[in-house]
Design a protein around this motif. Structure first.
Motif, PDB file in Angstrom:
ATOM      1  N   THR A 138      50.834  -0.819  45.738  1.00  0.00           N
ATOM      2  CA  THR A 138      51.160   0.016  46.896  1.00  0.00           C
ATOM      3  C   THR A 138      52.529   0.666  46.787  1.00  0.00           C
ATOM      4  OG1 THR A 138      49.901  -1.603  48.197  1.00  0.00           O
ATOM      5  CG2 THR A 138      51.141   0.031  49.419  1.00  0.00           C
ATOM      6  N   THR A 139      53.458   0.029  46.088  1.00  0.00           N
ATOM      7  CA  THR A 139      54.837   0.525  46.031  1.00  0.00           C
ATOM      8  C   THR A 139      54.909   1.820  45.236  1.00  0.00           C
ATOM      9  OG1 THR A 139      55.573  -1.764  46.101  1.00  0.00           O
ATOM     10  CG2 THR A 139      57.196  -0.125  45.469  1.00  0.00           C
ATOM     11  N   PRO A 140      55.661   2.831  45.699  1.00  0.00           N
ATOM     12  CA  PRO A 140      55.667   4.137  45.028  1.00  0.00           C
ATOM     13  C   PRO A 140      56.450   4.208  43.729  1.00  0.00           C
ATOM     14  CG  PRO A 140      57.124   4.166  46.928  1.00  0.00           C
ATOM     15  CD  PRO A 140      56.423   2.853  46.959  1.00  0.00           C
ATOM     16  N   GLY A 141      57.275   3.235  43.386  1.00  0.00           N
ATOM     17  CA  GLY A 141      58.044   3.313  42.153  1.00  0.00           C
ATOM     18  C   GLY A 141      58.657   1.979  41.786  1.00  0.00           C
ATOM     19  N   ALA A 142      59.114   1.865  40.533  1.00  0.00           N
ATOM     20  CA  ALA A 142      59.660   0.597  40.056  1.00  0.00           C
ATOM     21  C   ALA A 142      60.961   0.232  40.760  1.00  0.00           C
ATOM     22  CB  ALA A 142      59.883   0.676  38.546  1.00  0.00           C
ATOM     23  N   ASP A 143      61.776   1.235  41.097  1.00  0.00           N
ATOM     24  CA  ASP A 143      63.039   0.924  41.776  1.00  0.00           C
ATOM     25  C   ASP A 143      62.791   0.356  43.174  1.00  0.00           C
ATOM     26  OD1 ASP A 143      61.933   3.331  42.459  1.00  0.00           O
ATOM     27  OD2 ASP A 143      63.837   4.343  42.843  1.00  0.00           O
ATOM     28  N   VAL A 144      61.783   0.896  43.880  1.00  0.00           N
ATOM     29  CA  VAL A 144      61.423   0.363  45.201  1.00  0.00           C
ATOM     30  C   VAL A 144      60.860  -1.040  45.066  1.00  0.00           C
ATOM     31  CG1 VAL A 144      60.004   0.719  47.254  1.00  0.00           C
ATOM     32  CG2 VAL A 144      60.991   2.690  46.063  1.00  0.00           C
ATOM     33  N   LEU A 145      60.018  -1.256  44.044  1.00  0.00           N
ATOM     34  CA  LEU A 145      59.452  -2.587  43.823  1.00  0.00           C
ATOM     35  C   LEU A 145      60.548  -3.608  43.533  1.00  0.00           C
ATOM     36  CD1 LEU A 145      56.721  -4.099  43.552  1.00  0.00           C
ATOM     37  CD2 LEU A 145      56.812  -3.619  41.103  1.00  0.00           C
ATOM     38  N   SER A 146      61.579  -3.187  42.806  1.00  0.00           N
ATOM     39  CA  SER A 146      62.695  -4.087  42.514  1.00  0.00           C
ATOM     40  C   SER A 146      63.452  -4.468  43.786  1.00  0.00           C
ATOM     41  CB  SER A 146      63.639  -3.413  41.514  1.00  0.00           C
ATOM     42  OG  SER A 146      64.713  -4.256  41.187  1.00  0.00           O
ATOM     43  N   ARG A 147      63.599  -3.513  44.719  1.00  0.00           N
ATOM     44  CA  ARG A 147      64.262  -3.826  45.988  1.00  0.00           C
ATOM     45  C   ARG A 147      63.434  -4.786  46.839  1.00  0.00           C
ATOM     46  NH1 ARG A 147      65.156   1.751  47.003  1.00  0.00           N
ATOM     47  NH2 ARG A 147      63.913   1.572  48.908  1.00  0.00           N
ATOM     48  N   LEU A 148      62.095  -4.630  46.806  1.00  0.00           N
ATOM     49  CA  LEU A 148      61.243  -5.433  47.684  1.00  0.00           C
ATOM     50  C   LEU A 148      61.008  -6.838  47.148  1.00  0.00           C
ATOM     51  CD1 LEU A 148      58.539  -2.827  48.785  1.00  0.00           C
ATOM     52  CD2 LEU A 148      60.686  -3.414  49.889  1.00  0.00           C
ATOM     53  N   LEU A 149      60.859  -6.982  45.814  1.00  0.00           N
ATOM     54  CA  LEU A 149      60.537  -8.293  45.243  1.00  0.00           C
ATOM     55  C   LEU A 149      61.764  -9.034  44.727  1.00  0.00           C
ATOM     56  CD1 LEU A 149      57.225  -7.629  43.259  1.00  0.00           C
ATOM     57  CD2 LEU A 149      57.518  -8.308  45.636  1.00  0.00           C
ATOM     58  N   GLY A 150      62.837  -8.327  44.418  1.00  0.00           N
ATOM     59  CA  GLY A 150      64.016  -8.999  43.860  1.00  0.00           C
ATOM     60  C   GLY A 150      63.683  -9.656  42.532  1.00  0.00           C
ATOM     61  N   ASN A 151      64.219 -10.847  42.306  1.00  0.00           N
ATOM     62  CA  ASN A 151      63.961 -11.589  41.069  1.00  0.00           C
ATOM     63  C   ASN A 151      62.874 -12.643  41.270  1.00  0.00           C
ATOM     64  OD1 ASN A 151      65.723 -10.247  39.343  1.00  0.00           O
ATOM     65  ND2 ASN A 151      67.468 -11.468  40.032  1.00  0.00           N
ATOM     66  N   LEU A 152      61.809 -12.235  41.968  1.00  0.00           N
ATOM     67  CA  LEU A 152      60.713 -13.159  42.252  1.00  0.00           C
ATOM     68  C   LEU A 152      60.123 -13.743  40.972  1.00  0.00           C
ATOM     69  CD1 LEU A 152      58.655 -14.361  44.328  1.00  0.00           C
ATOM     70  CD2 LEU A 152      57.279 -12.301  43.934  1.00  0.00           C
ATOM     71  N   VAL A 153      59.977 -12.908  39.922  1.00  0.00           N
ATOM     72  CA  VAL A 153      59.340 -13.381  38.687  1.00  0.00           C
ATOM     73  C   VAL A 153      60.209 -14.403  37.960  1.00  0.00           C
ATOM     74  CG1 VAL A 153      57.912 -11.343  38.286  1.00  0.00           C
ATOM     75  CG2 VAL A 153      60.262 -11.359  37.485  1.00  0.00           C
ATOM     76  N   VAL A 154      61.499 -14.392  38.220  1.00  0.00           N
ATOM     77  CA  VAL A 154      62.387 -15.383  37.605  1.00  0.00           C
ATOM     78  C   VAL A 154      62.338 -16.703  38.368  1.00  0.00           C
ATOM     79  CG1 VAL A 154      64.764 -15.858  36.921  1.00  0.00           C
ATOM     80  CG2 VAL A 154      63.874 -13.523  36.769  1.00  0.00           C
ATOM     81  N   LYS A 155      62.186 -16.633  39.687  1.00  0.00           N
ATOM     82  CA  LYS A 155      62.231 -17.836  40.524  1.00  0.00           C
ATOM     83  C   LYS A 155      60.877 -18.522  40.663  1.00  0.00           C
ATOM     84  CE  LYS A 155      65.894 -15.758  43.351  1.00  0.00           C
ATOM     85  NZ  LYS A 155      66.251 -15.251  44.699  1.00  0.00           N
ATOM     86  N   ASN A 156      59.780 -17.764  40.624  1.00  0.00           N
ATOM     87  CA  ASN A 156      58.455 -18.312  40.911  1.00  0.00           C
ATOM     88  C   ASN A 156      57.584 -18.245  39.662  1.00  0.00           C
ATOM     89  OD1 ASN A 156      55.514 -18.149  41.860  1.00  0.00           O
ATOM     90  ND2 ASN A 156      56.562 -18.760  43.738  1.00  0.00           N
ATOM     91  N   LYS A 157      57.126 -19.404  39.171  1.00  0.00           N
ATOM     92  CA  LYS A 157      56.339 -19.457  37.937  1.00  0.00           C
ATOM     93  C   LYS A 157      54.976 -18.776  38.100  1.00  0.00           C
ATOM     94  CE  LYS A 157      59.205 -21.630  35.282  1.00  0.00           C
ATOM     95  NZ  LYS A 157      59.779 -20.925  34.102  1.00  0.00           N
ATOM     96  N   LYS A 158      54.374 -18.906  39.281  1.00  0.00           N
ATOM     97  CA  LYS A 158      53.080 -18.273  39.514  1.00  0.00           C
ATOM     98  C   LYS A 158      53.206 -16.762  39.458  1.00  0.00           C
ATOM     99  CE  LYS A 158      48.736 -18.030  40.893  1.00  0.00           C
ATOM    100  NZ  LYS A 158      47.606 -18.500  40.073  1.00  0.00           N
ATOM    101  N   ALA A 159      54.223 -16.213  40.114  1.00  0.00           N
ATOM    102  CA  ALA A 159      54.446 -14.765  40.076  1.00  0.00           C
ATOM    103  C   ALA A 159      54.745 -14.306  38.650  1.00  0.00           C
ATOM    104  CB  ALA A 159      55.602 -14.391  41.006  1.00  0.00           C
ATOM    105  N   GLN A 160      55.500 -15.107  37.904  1.00  0.00           N
ATOM    106  CA  GLN A 160      55.805 -14.757  36.513  1.00  0.00           C
ATOM    107  C   GLN A 160      54.536 -14.715  35.672  1.00  0.00           C
ATOM    108  OE1 GLN A 160      58.053 -17.068  32.981  1.00  0.00           O
ATOM    109  NE2 GLN A 160      59.360 -16.655  34.768  1.00  0.00           N
ATOM    110  N   PHE A 161      53.631 -15.682  35.879  1.00  0.00           N
ATOM    111  CA  PHE A 161      52.367 -15.690  35.132  1.00  0.00           C
ATOM    112  C   PHE A 161      51.528 -14.453  35.468  1.00  0.00           C
ATOM    113  CE2 PHE A 161      47.808 -16.727  35.271  1.00  0.00           C
ATOM    114  CZ  PHE A 161      47.584 -16.941  33.921  1.00  0.00           C
TER     115      PHE A 161
END
Length: 695
Positions: A138-161
């Motif tokens: 749904t997010t229109p661009g990678a920069d917006v996605l970075s603002r909304l999710l932050g470092n989720l993939v670093v903190k959450n193993k499920k999101a990283q997978f």
């Protein structure tokens, strides 16, 4: 929801939270069950979940105000609501409201960014995949996605997978924009760039795996290739330097696997990705360059490597600014045209010609009527053999190659005397000059020789297919000639005089000079036929050409020698090994020969032998070969009479039917699944046909 967020901060009862969570998310179903079809529009899912999204934004606003006022509250319940809605498949409805609002609120407010990060971090693992995918889509661009999710993939193993494995390596149905969003998100933070390098390494490992190339569908390989190109686009020079050797090794392994494939699409994908990797690791030196046809798909793939990073996309200029810039650039061009560079004075053409021709008073000859001298082609077959084997006269050799097909067809008796020798010469014939259409001329001559004397020439060609010291190109030429000759022999050819039908032209008009006495009976018959009235004879039809099937007596000589020695490897030829492309061509050739053998005496024996051949190779790893095997099954079902299939090959048919069911369910190649389903339908139709026939 706001009350629960306040209670959670004070450790409220979990039972109440679970009950309310189910009621809030599943309210449309509960209302629909109670009202039995009289549901108000506001409780329809497409209307309710955007309303729920608006309520979530209001709750998040209350949380923001509480934090700014120094009060504690919890966001956990809102995260649970979001996760459960997404796992129920309503990401599009709720995120279409949430994402635009959160995008605006997080632009310059760090508290809102922290709230948004906590919103997705508190989603339980069992719902994390649906939430992450929803945001990415749904997010229109990678920069917006970075603002909304932050470092989720670093903190959450499920999101990283989900981000680094499932979306990129286990799935391939996402759009290119989704992949760009995902990989752009990984590239926009120093903590996440390590995951970007890891993803690229795993993608290259899959891309360079021969097993993956053989067993995964072309759509998935194209998806992986796009992901690799997008990763390369985001790599920085220091990162390329660190993994240069690894990239080179992966490129060499991967391009070999792709070029070994029988599918042109897979080979081209390998070429494009190898070129891209080479251009990245050798930006200043020589790079790989392949030859392939440029089309929209190729241009799209190459554009992925050259795209600007999503974090610094240049917004499009307004029309007035764009026109103003264009207008500013235009006078420069006009001015440069108005003021050309000074050049040497130009002499008039007449003076220049006079100066050049001052020492030459000779008048050139008029050669407009001259005609090119044409070398006369030989008129006897043996003369052609002498020219093709020993003549040094290039013009005569060229004329012989062009005239050979017609000469062979006109002199059938003379051709039969030297047919095998002529077939041998044509099989080994190489192009001496740059003659237009040489390959086609040679092939047509080979077909003419084979149709003129089928049995000895077919024996020679099929024996040479499994002989030593032939190139793969020559072996495939043999298969092509056999198929074309079989087609020509199986088609009906009218013999004797052509019988004209008066259906289309009841009134016969004689051409001048055609009043020969020998045609008088035909003319009279056609005039009588045109003036005769007939009743209840039905619509008149054109009489089709008819004649004996010449392939009937020679089908076995074309078919059985090809099927005999496929499992015997030679020093330079291994059909079951690395020469699987020729095996695929062989299998398709057998399918065509089987189809052309319909109504011949040997068709049942050919069908039984072909089903045994298919059974031996049914688990071949190459999709092109499997497609040919399934085509063989279709040819058997279409060519062998249903009664003979039931009597002579019942056991083979039952085994084949079981295998076809497995192919429909499990084969990774879409064309194979489609062919297997068609074969099952053919079998079902044959079964119904046999049931309707009276005993």
């Amino acid at each position: 929801m706001w009350e629960l967020c306040q209670q959670q901060a004070q450790a409220g009862p979990p039972e109440l939270q679970e009950a309310l969570l189910g009621r809030v998310v599943c309210l449309p179903e509960h209302v629909s069950n109670r009202l039995q079809g009289e549901t108000p529009p506001v409780f329809l899912p497409q209307n309710y979940f955007p309303l729920l999204g608006t309520a979530i934004v209001q709750v998040l606003q209350n949380i923001s105000d509480s934090l700014r006022g120094g009060l504690d509250c919890s966001i956990s319940f809102v995260s649970h609501v979001l996760g459960k809605v997404c796992i129920h498949g309503r990401q599009k409805e709720i995120l279409s409201v949430l994402v635009p609002r959160l995008t605006d609120l997080t632009k310059s407010d760090c508290i809102w960014q922290r709230i948004c990060w906590r919103l997705v971090e508190c989603v339980p693992d069992r719902w994390m995949e649906a939430v992450v995918l929803g945001f990415v889509q749904t997010t229109p661009g990678a920069d917006v996605l970075s603002r909304l999710l932050g470092n989720l993939v670093v903190k959450n193993k499920k999101a990283q997978f989900v981000v680094t494995q499932k979306v990129l390596l286990l799935q391939y149905g996402h759009t290119t924009a989704v992949v760009q969003n995902l990989l752009g998100y990984l590239s926009l933070d120093s903590l996440r760039r390590a995951l970007l390098i890891k993803v690229l390494q795993e993608l290259l490992e899959t891309w360079g795996s021969s097993s993956a190339v053989k067993h995964s569908p072309p759509e998935q390989q194209q998806y992986i290739s796009k992901a690799i190109l997008i990763c390369l686009c985001h790599l920085k020079e220091p990162e390329i330097e660190r993994c240069r050797q690894e990239l080179l090794t992966s490129m060499m392994e991967g391009v070999k696997c792709h070029l070994d494939s029988n599918l042109p699409q897979i080979r081209r994908l390998g070429m494009i990705v190898a070129e891209s990797i080479s251009s990245k690791i050798n930006s200043d030196g020589p790079v790989l360059k392949f030859q392939y046809e440029e089309d929209d798909e190729v241009r799209e793939l190459k554009s992925l490597l050259l795209q600007t990073s999503p974090s610094c996309v240049v917004p499009s200029l307004p029309d007035d600014v764009r026109n103003e810039n264009a207008g500013a650039a235009l006078p420069l061009v006009l001015e440069s045209n108005k003021k050309p560079h000074p050049a040497a004075p130009v002499m008039p053409d007449e003076e220049l010609d006079a100066e050049l021709d001052s020492d030459d008073d000779l008048i050139p000859y008029d050669m407009s009527e001259d005609k090119e001298l044409k070398t006369k082609a030989p008129v006897y077959i043996r003369d052609c053999i002498e020219v093709l084997t020993g003549s040094e006269d290039v013009d005569k050799w060229e004329a012989t190659v062009k005239a050979l097909e017609s000469l062979v067809r006109k002199n059938a008796a003379a051709t039969r005397e030297v047919s095998v020798e002529l077939a041998k010469i044509l099989l080994h014939l190489e192009e001496k000059t740059c003659i237009e259409g040489f390959v086609e001329l040679r092939q047509r001559a080979q077909v003419a020789v084979l149709t003129t004397d089928p049995i000895p020439v077919a024996k020679y060609l099929t024996s040479q297919f499994y002989s030593l010291n032939y190139s793969l190109r020559q072996r495939m030429d043999i298969l092509d000639v056999l198929v074309l000759a079989a087609q020509e022999l199986s088609y009906p050819k009218p013999h004797g005089k052509t019988k004209h039908s008066g259906a289309q032209k009841p009134c016969i008009q004689l051409l001048p000079g055609s009043d020969s006495s020998k045609d008088w009976r035909r003319i009279v018959d056609e005039r009588i036929k045109s003036k005769t009235r007939r009743f209840a004879t039905g619509q008149s039809q054109m009489e089709l050409a008819s004649g004996p099937n010449e392939f009937n007596s020679v089908a076995g000589h074309f078919f059985f020698p090809l099927i005999q020695h496929f499992d015997r490897p030679l020093t330079t030829f291994d059909l079951l090994g690395e020469d699987h492309f020729v095996l695929g061509r062989l299998v398709h050739t057998l399918a065509v020969l089987m189809y052309l053998a319909v109504n011949t005496a040997a068709v049942t024996a050919m069908g039984k032998a072909l089903l045994e051949f298919v059974w031996a190779l049914r688990f071949h790893t190459d999709s092109y070969v499997r497609q040919g095997l399934l085509s063989c099954v279709s040819s058997v079902l279409l060519s062998v009479p249903a009664e003979h299939l039931l009597e002579d090959v019942t056991e083979e048919l039952l085994e084949t039917q079981s295998w076809l069911g497995d192919v429909v369910e499990k084969d990774p190649d879409g064309d194979c699944r489609k062919l297997a389903l068609q074969n099952l339908l053919l079998m079902e139709n044959l079964k119904k046909k046999l049931e309707t026939v009276p005993s």
